[in-house]
Scaffold this motif. Structure first.
Motif, PDB file in Angstrom:
ATOM      1  N   ASP A 168      -4.677  -0.104  -1.945  1.00 26.83           N
ATOM      2  CA  ASP A 168      -5.859   1.108  -1.903  1.00 26.83           C
ATOM      3  C   ASP A 168      -6.312   0.985  -3.640  1.00 26.83           C
ATOM      4  O   ASP A 168      -5.455   0.812  -4.354  1.00 26.83           O
ATOM      5  CB  ASP A 168      -4.487   1.327  -1.471  1.00 26.83           C
ATOM      6  CG  ASP A 168      -4.926   2.028  -0.457  1.00 26.83           C
ATOM      7  OD1 ASP A 168      -5.095   0.990   0.319  1.00 26.83           O
ATOM      8  OD2 ASP A 168      -3.800   2.553   0.615  1.00 26.83           O
ATOM      9  N   ARG A 182     -13.598  -3.394   1.999  1.00 28.39           N
ATOM     10  CA  ARG A 182     -12.527  -2.794   0.902  1.00 28.39           C
ATOM     11  C   ARG A 182     -12.155  -1.271   0.580  1.00 28.39           C
ATOM     12  O   ARG A 182     -12.773  -0.287   1.194  1.00 28.39           O
ATOM     13  CB  ARG A 182     -13.673  -2.839  -0.926  1.00 28.39           C
ATOM     14  CG  ARG A 182     -14.021  -4.339  -0.957  1.00 28.39           C
ATOM     15  CD  ARG A 182     -12.850  -5.744  -1.420  1.00 28.39           C
ATOM     16  NE  ARG A 182     -13.476  -6.433  -1.803  1.00 28.39           N
ATOM     17  CZ  ARG A 182     -14.114  -7.732  -0.833  1.00 28.39           C
ATOM     18  NH1 ARG A 182     -13.712  -7.302   0.633  1.00 28.39           N
ATOM     19  NH2 ARG A 182     -14.517  -8.696  -1.123  1.00 28.39           N
ATOM     20  N   SER A 183     -10.509  -1.474   0.373  1.00 31.77           N
ATOM     21  CA  SER A 183      -9.897  -0.279   0.903  1.00 31.77           C
ATOM     22  C   SER A 183     -10.466   1.012  -0.665  1.00 31.77           C
ATOM     23  O   SER A 183      -9.573   0.316  -1.895  1.00 31.77           O
ATOM     24  CB  SER A 183      -8.503  -0.256   1.115  1.00 31.77           C
ATOM     25  OG  SER A 183      -7.902   0.446   1.031  1.00 31.77           O
ATOM     26  N   ILE A 184     -11.234   1.372  -1.396  1.00 32.23           N
ATOM     27  CA  ILE A 184     -11.142   1.373  -2.035  1.00 32.23           C
ATOM     28  C   ILE A 184     -12.013   3.082  -2.323  1.00 32.23           C
ATOM     29  O   ILE A 184     -13.030   3.608  -1.367  1.00 32.23           O
ATOM     30  CB  ILE A 184     -12.517   1.014  -2.796  1.00 32.23           C
ATOM     31  CG1 ILE A 184     -12.592   1.381  -4.661  1.00 32.23           C
ATOM     32  CG2 ILE A 184     -13.989   0.760  -2.018  1.00 32.23           C
ATOM     33  CD1 ILE A 184     -13.029   0.232  -5.476  1.00 32.23           C
ATOM     34  N   LYS A 205       0.866  -1.301  -0.055  1.00 32.23           N
ATOM     35  CA  LYS A 205      -0.309   0.065   0.024  1.00 32.23           C
ATOM     36  C   LYS A 205       0.344   1.092  -0.418  1.00 32.23           C
ATOM     37  O   LYS A 205       1.009   2.201   0.366  1.00 32.23           O
ATOM     38  CB  LYS A 205      -0.955  -0.182   0.787  1.00 32.23           C
ATOM     39  CG  LYS A 205      -1.813  -1.183   1.587  1.00 32.23           C
ATOM     40  CD  LYS A 205      -3.059  -1.059   2.470  1.00 32.23           C
ATOM     41  CE  LYS A 205      -4.155  -2.038   1.830  1.00 32.23           C
ATOM     42  NZ  LYS A 205      -5.240  -2.092   2.831  1.00 32.23           N
ATOM     43  N   GLU A 251      -3.056  10.662  -7.646  1.00 34.76           N
ATOM     44  CA  GLU A 251      -2.479   9.403  -6.913  1.00 34.76           C
ATOM     45  C   GLU A 251      -2.162   7.840  -6.846  1.00 34.76           C
ATOM     46  O   GLU A 251      -1.544   7.217  -6.795  1.00 34.76           O
ATOM     47  CB  GLU A 251      -3.217   9.124  -5.353  1.00 34.76           C
ATOM     48  CG  GLU A 251      -3.962  11.003  -5.159  1.00 34.76           C
ATOM     49  CD  GLU A 251      -5.074  10.760  -3.488  1.00 34.76           C
ATOM     50  OE1 GLU A 251      -4.873   9.665  -3.546  1.00 34.76           O
ATOM     51  OE2 GLU A 251      -5.711  10.947  -3.729  1.00 34.76           O
ATOM     52  N   ALA A 260      -9.193  -4.365  -4.230  1.00 31.70           N
ATOM     53  CA  ALA A 260      -9.678  -2.835  -3.133  1.00 31.70           C
ATOM     54  C   ALA A 260      -9.406  -4.477  -1.431  1.00 31.70           C
ATOM     55  O   ALA A 260      -9.218  -3.811  -0.689  1.00 31.70           O
ATOM     56  CB  ALA A 260     -10.852  -2.327  -3.229  1.00 31.70           C
ATOM     57  N   LYS A 303      -0.416   2.859  -5.004  1.00 30.86           N
ATOM     58  CA  LYS A 303      -2.136   2.854  -5.732  1.00 30.86           C
ATOM     59  C   LYS A 303      -2.333   2.219  -6.665  1.00 30.86           C
ATOM     60  O   LYS A 303      -1.712   2.452  -8.236  1.00 30.86           O
ATOM     61  CB  LYS A 303      -3.177   4.023  -5.224  1.00 30.86           C
ATOM     62  CG  LYS A 303      -3.057   4.913  -3.838  1.00 30.86           C
ATOM     63  CD  LYS A 303      -4.205   6.125  -3.308  1.00 30.86           C
ATOM     64  CE  LYS A 303      -3.922   6.239  -2.192  1.00 30.86           C
ATOM     65  NZ  LYS A 303      -4.290   7.745  -1.434  1.00 30.86           N
TER      66      LYS A 303
END
Length: 429
Positions: free
Chosen positions: A33, A65-67, A8, A78, A29, A11
Motif C-alpha cells: 500500500d 496498483r494500490s496507491i 499491508k 498513515e 504499489a 504503508k
C-alpha cells in the motif's frame, strides 16, 4: 518493517513524484500500500487520472496498483516507511540548493512516529543525509534519529527517456544506519529491483557512490569537449577521431556535447562544495565543470562567426535551433544548456526560432524567458541540431536546404548527419 509492508499492515509513502518518485511509487504499489505525495496539486490531479506529468510512465503502469495520490500532508500520517525523492538543484552561483530536501524533511518530520523509516534517494554530497536532513527530522518530530526512527539512503538510478535501463533491471545501492535497518531497507527495494541491490557499508559511501557516477561522466564529456575545440582548430572531425580511437579494446567512447539536466550538469557541484567545506579546492572536477559550462557560449560563437562571414545580411540573420530539453526524447527542460546557447545567440541580436516536439512552451517561457516557435520556418542562415529527438534524425538534405539560405551552416552538435551533408556548410563538435 518489510514484512509489515508486504502484509499491508503498514504503508509506504513516496515524497516527491517526479521522474524518480512516480516510477518507484508505482512499482512498490504492485506489492504494498503506497501513498504518493507531492506538493504540486496540478501534478497530483494528472496522476489521479493515470497521467504522468513527466511523460515517462505509460498509463498501463497505473493499473492494479494500490496507491493513493495526494497533496494532503495529513494523509502521510498513515505511512511508516518514507522515501524522499525530491530534486537537489544548484542556485545561480552553482551552490547546492537544499531547499526542496529541507522542506521535504520538515514535512516528513511532522508526521514521523517511533519505529518509522526514512530513506532518501535525492542525489547529494556525502554526509547530507545524516548531517543536514536527520536534524530536521529530529526537530520536527521530537524523536531521536537512528534510535526512535531509522535512516537510510538509496540513490536513484533512473535514466529519463531510457526504456532499457529501468528501475527493475538496474542494481540499486542501499544503505542504512544499522545492520538491521540495512536489511529491512534492502528487502523493500529487492521487492521491485529484480536484479538485486548492492549493500553499501554506510550511508556516506552510498551518497558518494552515487555522486561519482555523474562526476565521472561529466569529466569524460568535458575531455571530449576540450578535444573537440582542439580538433576543430586542426580541421578534423571529433566523431571521426572517436571512431578511430574506439577500435582499441580499452578506449571508452564518450562524445562531446552540451551537458545539461539535473544530474551530470549539477551533481559535481555538490561534491566540490563538500570538498571546499573540508578545506580542499577541487581541481580536476572543477576544471571539467568549467569546460562543460562554457560549451553553450563556444557553440554560439562558432555560429555567429559563420553568419558574419557568409550570411547575406548579418543584421537580419535568422537561426533555427532544434531541441530545447536537456536530452533526447524527454520533456524535461531543467538546466538545459540549449537554452543557454539560445540566450548567447540572442545577445548578438540574431533572430532565433526555438522548437521542440516534447518541451512545454509555458515551462520554457517560465524557466528561461524564451519563446518556443510553433513551427519550423524558412530562410535560416544557420540550423542547429542541438537535441537528437527522433523526429530530427531523418531530415533529408533537400528539406534542410529548402528551409535554409545559400551558404547556411548546419551545426550538428550530435554528429548524426556526419558524412550526409554536402549542400550546406557542415560543422559539428
Amino acid at each position: 518493517m518489510y514484512q509489515s509492508l508486504i502484509n499491508k499492515e503498514k504503508k509506504v509513502a513516496v515524497v516527491g513524484l517526479g521522474y524518480v518518485g512516480l516510477p518507484l511509487a508505482l512499482e512498490l504499489a504492485a506489492h504494498m500500500d503506497v501513498i504518493g505525495f507531492d506538493i504540486n496539486s496540478k501534478r497530483i490531479a494528472m496522476m489521479q487520472r493515470k497521467e504522468d506529468p513527466s511523460k515517462e510512465v505509460d498509463a498501463d503502469m497505473f493499473a492494479n496498483r494500490s496507491i493513493l495520490f495526494t497533496d494532503d500532508v495529513n494523509v502521510l500520517k498513515e505511512a511508516s516507511f518514507f522515501i524522499v525523492t525530491v530534486p537537489t538543484p544548484v542556485d545561480d552561483h552553482k551552490v547546492p540548493d537544499l531547499t526542496p530536501l529541507q522542506k521535504a524533511s520538515e514535512t516528513v518530520g511532522k508526521v514521523l512516529k517511533k519505529g518509522d523509516y526514512v530513506v532518501y534517494e535525492s542525489t547529494t554530497y556525502p554526509g547530507c543525509t545524516e548531517d543536514d536532513c536527520m536534524p530536521i527530522l529530529e526537530q520536527f518530530s521530537g524523536l531521536k534519529g537512528k534510535v526512535d526512527f531509522k535512516l537510510g539512503y538509496s540513490p536513484e538510478r533512473i535514466n529519463p527517456g531510457d526504456k532499457h535501463h529501468t528501475l527493475s533491471n538496474t542494481v540499486k545501492i542501499v544503505s542504512g544506519c544499522s545492520d538491521e535497518s540495512l536489511q529491512e531497507i534492502a528487502a523493500v527495494y529487492e521487492s521491485v529491483v529484480k536484479v538485486g541491490v548492492h549493500r553499501a557499508p554506510n550511508i556516506k559511501v552510498a551518497e558518494a557512490g552515487k555522486i561519482i557516477e555523474n562526476a565521472q561522466r561529466d569529466l569524460n564529456i568535458s575531455l571530449m569537449n576540450e578535444l573537440s575545440i582542439i580538433f576543430d582548430r586542426i580541421g578534423i572531425n571529433t566523431f571521426d577521431v572517436v571512431e578511430a580511437a574506439g577500435t582499441k579494446w580499452n578506449f571508452h567512447k564518450y562524445t562531446p556535447g552540451l551537458v545539461g539536466g539535473h544530474c551530470i550538469g549539477v551533481d559535481p557541484y555538490y561534491l566540490t562544495y563538500k570538498a571546499q567545506q573540508l578545506g580542499y579546492n577541487s581541481k580536476v572536477i572543477a576544471s571539467g565543470r568549467f569546460v562543460n559550462d562554457e560549451m553553450p557560449r563556444y557553440v554560439a560563437k562558432k555560429i555567429i562567426q559563420h553568419i558574419i562571414k557568409n550570411a547575406p545580411s548579418a543584421a537580419n540573420a535568422k537561426v533555427l535551433v532544434l531541441g530545447a530539453t536537456f536530452k533526447e526524447n524527454v520533456s524535461d527542460i531543467r538546466n538545459s544548456k540549449v537554452a543557454d546557447m539560445v540566450r548567447e545567440l540572442l545577445e548578438y541580436n540574431v533572430a532565433v526560432d526555438f522548437v521542440d516536439p516534447h518541451a512545454d512552451a509555458e515551462e520554457v517561457k517560465h524557466e528561461y524567458g524564451l519563446n518556443l516557435a510553433a513551427e519550423i520556418g524558412k530562410g535560416y542562415d544557420a540550423i542547429v541540431l542541438a537535441v537528437a529527438h527522433n523526429p530530427y534524425k531523418d531530415f533529408s538534405e533537400e528539406y534542410l536546404s529548402s528551409i535554409a539560405n545559400e551558404k547556411a551552416l548546419f551545426a550538428d552538435l550530435k554528429g548524426i548527419y556526419r558524412n550526409k551533408i554536402s549542400k550546406l556548410k557542415y560543422w559539428s563538435l
